[in-house]
Enzyme design. Structure first.
Site, PDB file in Angstrom:
ATOM      1  N   GLY A 108       0.687  -0.947  -0.016  1.00 19.34           N
ATOM      2  CA  GLY A 108      -0.089  -0.072   0.038  1.00 19.34           C
ATOM      3  C   GLY A 108       0.676   1.280   0.227  1.00 19.34           C
ATOM      4  N   HIS A 136       2.499   4.965  -5.002  1.00 19.10           N
ATOM      5  CA  HIS A 136       3.246   5.929  -5.380  1.00 19.10           C
ATOM      6  C   HIS A 136       3.404   5.524  -6.990  1.00 19.10           C
ATOM      7  CE1 HIS A 136       7.163   3.961  -4.846  1.00 19.10           C
ATOM      8  NE2 HIS A 136       7.019   3.632  -3.645  1.00 19.10           N
ATOM      9  N   HIS A 166       5.237   2.129  -7.601  1.00 19.73           N
ATOM     10  CA  HIS A 166       3.998   1.200  -7.942  1.00 19.73           C
ATOM     11  C   HIS A 166       3.122   1.223  -9.063  1.00 19.73           C
ATOM     12  CE1 HIS A 166       4.450   1.592  -3.531  1.00 19.73           C
ATOM     13  NE2 HIS A 166       4.870   0.217  -3.453  1.00 19.73           N
ATOM     14  N   GLN A 190      15.752  -8.256  -2.462  1.00 22.88           N
ATOM     15  CA  GLN A 190      14.312  -8.876  -2.106  1.00 22.88           C
ATOM     16  C   GLN A 190      13.921  -9.887  -3.562  1.00 22.88           C
ATOM     17  OE1 GLN A 190      10.407  -7.120  -0.437  1.00 22.88           O
ATOM     18  NE2 GLN A 190      10.139  -6.833  -2.539  1.00 22.88           N
ATOM     19  N   VAL A 234      12.162   3.506 -10.038  1.00 20.49           N
ATOM     20  CA  VAL A 234      11.507   5.000 -10.736  1.00 20.49           C
ATOM     21  C   VAL A 234      11.842   6.010  -9.530  1.00 20.49           C
ATOM     22  CG1 VAL A 234       9.380   6.283 -11.006  1.00 20.49           C
ATOM     23  CG2 VAL A 234       9.482   3.851 -11.488  1.00 20.49           C
TER      24      VAL A 234
HETATM   25  O1  PAF Z   1       8.138  -4.857  -1.426  1.00 20.53           O
HETATM   26  C1  PAF Z   1       7.243  -4.916  -0.806  1.00 20.53           C
HETATM   27  O2  PAF Z   1       6.541  -3.841  -0.671  1.00 20.53           O
HETATM   28  C2  PAF Z   1       6.931  -5.969   0.138  1.00 20.53           C
HETATM   29  O3  PAF Z   1       8.080  -6.467   0.863  1.00 20.53           O
HETATM   30  C3  PAF Z   1       6.338  -7.157  -0.432  1.00 20.53           C
HETATM   31  C4  PAF Z   1       6.982  -7.679  -1.557  1.00 20.53           C
HETATM   32  C5  PAF Z   1       4.785  -6.569  -1.017  1.00 20.53           C
HETATM   33  C6  PAF Z   1       5.806  -8.145   0.520  1.00 20.53           C
HETATM   34  O4  PAF Z   1       5.005  -7.591   1.754  1.00 20.53           O
END
Ligand code: PAF
Length: 281
Positions: free
Chosen positions: A29, A32, A35, A154, A177
């Site tokens: 959530g 921005h 995303h 990640q 970005v």
């Molecule tokens: O990158 C993120 O915003 C979080 O780590 C994810 C991948 C949504 C997992 O909660």
């Protein structure tokens, strides 16, 4: 666009949409423009016949710091609007109680790539990410998923998880970005003080200068020391780490001809910002 607030609703909403590609964009959530670019990439991948699913879930189990979790911005109405504008078909917005049984006791832990960089500084963080992402993969059963390269580690860990647990899902990395001044977009940027917001593009400047030095043959050690020195000249800034590593293994770079990564995490006051740059010689 349809919104599912529970796992049952999600299954019901998704059933008639399956058949083509199902592209998942997991988020926490506070969406921005970064995303939005993931969601637009997902829309292109899904095409007209496929379906784009965004999850909006502030995952408590990946926070190693309760203060960071409670201060994390939450903007559900604006998130739904942004998803609509980006052509999302289904938004999954569960509560923590719906996602996790009170006595949940299974963990999903990657044990090689998670021990360095952010993983070394935030114990349990990547296990929390792997747990929620594997749950989302099981719930949504996507063909593809899109993650940003700002969270480079990640993405590397999730690629390893997909490989090692045989999830039949293709992962796509999306470019970082940035604001016009170079600051990487992050939901945490709104929490910076005006002084730190003005100084934060210094991270990108330091990374670009470091990439030049790397090309010119300066040692990794000197480059990282330089990045720390430049950033710690800013009042209230503390570098958590600045490291050059192998871009694939995330461990020590043993062959400087291999693709490398310079990753940085720095506290601007209370706010921890991360950024990275791929390096080559
Ligand atoms: O990158 C993120 O915003 C979080 O780590 C994810 C991948 C949504 C997992 O909660």
């Amino acid at each position: 666009m349809q919104t599912a607030y529970s796992k049952e609703e999600l299954r019901k909403v998704l059933a008639p949409l399956r058949g083509g590609r199902v592209v998942l964009v997991p988020t926490m959530g506070a969406l921005h423009a970064g995303h939005a670019s993931l969601l637009r990439q997902a829309r292109v991948l899904a095409g007209d016949s496929g379906c784009v699913v965004a999850s909006v879930f502030l995952n408590p189990v990946q926070f190693d710091n309760a203060g960071d979790l409670s201060a994390y911005p939450q903007t559900p109405e604006a998130d739904l609007e942004l998803c609509r504008c980006c052509g999302v078909d289904v938004v999954f917005m569960p509560t923590p109680e719906m996602m996790y049984c009170a006595d949940h006791s299974v963990s999903v832990e990657e044990t090689h790539l998670s021990g360095v960089l952010c993983g070394a500084k935030r114990p349990g963080h990547f296990a929390g990410v792997c747990l929620v992402v594997s749950k989302l993969f099981n719930l949504v059963q996507p063909t593809d998923a899109v993650f940003g390269k700002k969270d480079y580690q990640q993405l590397a860990i999730l690629r390893r998880m997909v490989r090692d647990l045989d999830f039949p899902i293709t992962l796509h990395g999306a470019e970082i970005v940035r604001e016009q001044d170079g600051l990487a977009l992050s939901s945490r940027n709104v929490r910076l003080t005006p002084e730190h917001r003005a100084a934060a593009p210094g991270i990108r400047k330091a990374l670009l200068a470091a990439a030049d030095s790397y090309r010119c043959g300066v040692s990794a050690e000197d480059i990282c020391a330089g990045v720390c020195a430049v950033l710690e000249r800013i009042p209230g800034v503390r570098v958590d780490y600045a490291e050059i590593c192998d871009a694939e293994t995330l461990h020590e770079l043993t062959d400087c001809k291999r693709p490398a990564l310079l990753a940085v995490a720095a506290y601007f006051g209370e706010i921890r910002l991360i950024d990275n740059i791929e390096l080559s010689r």
